[in-house]
Design an enzyme around this catalytic site. Structure first.
Site, PDB file in Angstrom:
ATOM      1  N   HIS A 164    -107.481  -4.785 -27.977  1.00 17.28           N
ATOM      2  CA  HIS A 164    -107.975  -6.094 -27.565  1.00 17.28           C
ATOM      3  C   HIS A 164    -107.266  -6.510 -26.294  1.00 17.28           C
ATOM      4  O   HIS A 164    -106.057  -6.338 -26.159  1.00 17.28           O
ATOM      5  CB  HIS A 164    -107.752  -7.150 -28.654  1.00 17.28           C
ATOM      6  CG  HIS A 164    -106.394  -7.121 -29.279  1.00 17.28           C
ATOM      7  ND1 HIS A 164    -106.025  -6.178 -30.216  1.00 17.28           N
ATOM      8  CD2 HIS A 164    -105.314  -7.907 -29.089  1.00 17.28           C
ATOM      9  CE1 HIS A 164    -104.774  -6.392 -30.590  1.00 17.28           C
ATOM     10  NE2 HIS A 164    -104.305  -7.422 -29.912  1.00 17.28           N
ATOM     11  N   ASP A 206    -108.344 -16.796 -29.397  1.00 21.24           N
ATOM     12  CA  ASP A 206    -107.233 -16.383 -30.237  1.00 21.24           C
ATOM     13  C   ASP A 206    -106.905 -17.518 -31.204  1.00 21.24           C
ATOM     14  O   ASP A 206    -106.871 -18.690 -30.831  1.00 21.24           O
ATOM     15  CB  ASP A 206    -106.013 -16.042 -29.380  1.00 21.24           C
ATOM     16  CG  ASP A 206    -104.969 -15.251 -30.146  1.00 21.24           C
ATOM     17  OD1 ASP A 206    -104.752 -14.070 -29.829  1.00 21.24           O
ATOM     18  OD2 ASP A 206    -104.370 -15.828 -31.094  1.00 21.24           O
ATOM     19  N   ILE A 207    -106.648 -17.149 -32.441  1.00 22.25           N
ATOM     20  CA  ILE A 207    -106.372 -18.137 -33.493  1.00 22.25           C
ATOM     21  C   ILE A 207    -105.012 -18.811 -33.288  1.00 22.25           C
ATOM     22  O   ILE A 207    -104.768 -19.899 -33.824  1.00 22.25           O
ATOM     23  CB  ILE A 207    -106.469 -17.450 -34.880  1.00 22.25           C
ATOM     24  CG1 ILE A 207    -106.828 -18.431 -35.959  1.00 22.25           C
ATOM     25  CG2 ILE A 207    -105.217 -16.660 -35.206  1.00 22.25           C
ATOM     26  CD1 ILE A 207    -107.224 -17.773 -37.277  1.00 22.25           C
ATOM     27  N   VAL A 265    -102.569  -6.093 -34.425  1.00 22.31           N
ATOM     28  CA  VAL A 265    -103.909  -5.719 -34.914  1.00 22.31           C
ATOM     29  C   VAL A 265    -104.291  -4.405 -34.231  1.00 22.31           C
ATOM     30  O   VAL A 265    -104.358  -4.325 -32.995  1.00 22.31           O
ATOM     31  CB  VAL A 265    -104.951  -6.813 -34.620  1.00 22.31           C
ATOM     32  CG1 VAL A 265    -106.316  -6.377 -35.133  1.00 22.31           C
ATOM     33  CG2 VAL A 265    -104.539  -8.146 -35.246  1.00 22.31           C
ATOM     34  N   HIS A 312    -105.892  -9.408 -24.324  1.00 22.02           N
ATOM     35  CA  HIS A 312    -105.529 -10.830 -24.344  1.00 22.02           C
ATOM     36  C   HIS A 312    -105.849 -11.411 -22.973  1.00 22.02           C
ATOM     37  O   HIS A 312    -105.526 -10.805 -21.948  1.00 22.02           O
ATOM     38  CB  HIS A 312    -104.019 -11.003 -24.550  1.00 22.02           C
ATOM     39  CG  HIS A 312    -103.531 -10.729 -25.923  1.00 22.02           C
ATOM     40  ND1 HIS A 312    -103.393 -11.710 -26.878  1.00 22.02           N
ATOM     41  CD2 HIS A 312    -103.099  -9.579 -26.508  1.00 22.02           C
ATOM     42  CE1 HIS A 312    -102.906 -11.175 -27.987  1.00 22.02           C
ATOM     43  NE2 HIS A 312    -102.710  -9.885 -27.791  1.00 22.02           N
ATOM     44  N   ASN A 336    -101.428  -5.114 -25.612  1.00 19.79           N
ATOM     45  CA  ASN A 336    -100.194  -4.653 -26.250  1.00 19.79           C
ATOM     46  C   ASN A 336    -100.430  -3.326 -26.965  1.00 19.79           C
ATOM     47  O   ASN A 336    -101.511  -3.089 -27.504  1.00 19.79           O
ATOM     48  CB  ASN A 336     -99.705  -5.698 -27.264  1.00 19.79           C
ATOM     49  CG  ASN A 336     -99.357  -7.022 -26.600  1.00 19.79           C
ATOM     50  OD1 ASN A 336     -98.856  -7.038 -25.482  1.00 19.79           O
ATOM     51  ND2 ASN A 336     -99.631  -8.124 -27.284  1.00 19.79           N
TER      52      ASN A 336
HETATM   53  P1  AMP Z   1    -101.484  -8.348 -30.855  1.00 20.34           P
HETATM   54  O1  AMP Z   1    -100.198  -8.917 -31.417  1.00 20.34           O
HETATM   55  O2  AMP Z   1    -101.405  -8.005 -29.406  1.00 20.34           O
HETATM   56  O3  AMP Z   1    -102.009  -7.234 -31.718  1.00 20.34           O
HETATM   57  O4  AMP Z   1    -102.519  -9.550 -30.899  1.00 20.34           O
HETATM   58  C1  AMP Z   1    -103.269  -9.877 -32.027  1.00 20.34           C
HETATM   59  C2  AMP Z   1    -103.807 -11.260 -31.771  1.00 20.34           C
HETATM   60  O5  AMP Z   1    -104.856 -11.486 -32.676  1.00 20.34           O
HETATM   61  C3  AMP Z   1    -102.785 -12.376 -31.971  1.00 20.34           C
HETATM   62  O6  AMP Z   1    -102.628 -13.105 -30.778  1.00 20.34           O
HETATM   63  C4  AMP Z   1    -103.382 -13.204 -33.102  1.00 20.34           C
HETATM   64  O7  AMP Z   1    -103.150 -14.581 -32.941  1.00 20.34           O
HETATM   65  C5  AMP Z   1    -104.856 -12.859 -32.998  1.00 20.34           C
HETATM   66  N1  AMP Z   1    -105.611 -13.000 -34.225  1.00 20.34           N
HETATM   67  C6  AMP Z   1    -105.312 -12.489 -35.445  1.00 20.34           C
HETATM   68  N2  AMP Z   1    -106.262 -12.803 -36.342  1.00 20.34           N
HETATM   69  C7  AMP Z   1    -107.198 -13.526 -35.658  1.00 20.34           C
HETATM   70  C8  AMP Z   1    -108.429 -14.149 -36.021  1.00 20.34           C
HETATM   71  N3  AMP Z   1    -108.906 -14.111 -37.273  1.00 20.34           N
HETATM   72  N4  AMP Z   1    -109.118 -14.802 -35.064  1.00 20.34           N
HETATM   73  C9  AMP Z   1    -108.656 -14.865 -33.806  1.00 20.34           C
HETATM   74  N5  AMP Z   1    -107.506 -14.299 -33.392  1.00 20.34           N
HETATM   75  C10 AMP Z   1    -106.783 -13.648 -34.311  1.00 20.34           C
END
Ligand code: AMP
Length: 121
Positions: free
Chosen positions: A100, A30-31, A96, A102, A87
């Site tokens: 996914h 995760d970024i 997103v 986490h 989520n």
């Molecule tokens: P959610 O809020 O559950 O949809 O989680 C989306 C996750 O994607 C967040 O924890 C972000 O930090 C992560 N995220 C968004 N863009 C990227 C990226 N380019 N590379 C890695 N993680 C990302």
């Protein structure tokens, strides 16, 4: 469904710190990590939310947990414990819209998660 940033990561159009990949899934860090080890496991099939999982996707969704545990075992983080979270939609904090898992590990994690303030108009 519209393309998300995760489709771009799957297609290697943008970089990611990839931990594991196979024909079904991709795992990458995760970024914005919320634990010493925080990575995401995603299906290559674009499914927007948990609500959009169909019966034939069940094997794919189960595969994500298998990948999570495999990576954690390889990093010596499985035995001490960890958390997986998926989520869903606004109240779940989803940002997103490509499902996914986490995976958070490497420190004791609190429970329950806090409520978030939502901007509801
Ligand atoms: P959610 O809020 O559950 O949809 O989680 C989306 C996750 O994607 C967040 O924890 C972000 O930090 C992560 N995220 C968004 N863009 C990227 C990226 N380019 N590379 C890695 N993680 C990302």
């Amino acid at each position: 469904m519209s393309e998300t940033i995760f489709t771009k990561i799957i297609n290697k159009e943008i970089p990611a710190d990839i931990l594991y990949e196979d024909e079904i899934s991709l795992a990458f860090k995760d970024i914005n990590p919320q634990a010493p080890m925080h990575f995401l496991v995603i299906p290559k099939k674009a499914i927007a939310t948990i609500n959009d999982i169909e019966r034939q996707d069940c094997e794919v969704v189960g595969h994500l947990s298998w990948v999570a545990a495999k990576i954690l075992k390889e990093h010596g983080l499985a035995e001490q414990g960890y958390r997986t979270v998926m989520n869903c939609n606004e109240y779940g904090g989803q940002t997103v819209y490509h499902i996914h898992l986490h995976v958070l590990a490497g420190k004791p994690l609190g429970w329950p998660p806090y409520s978030a303030k939502l901007k509801i108009e």
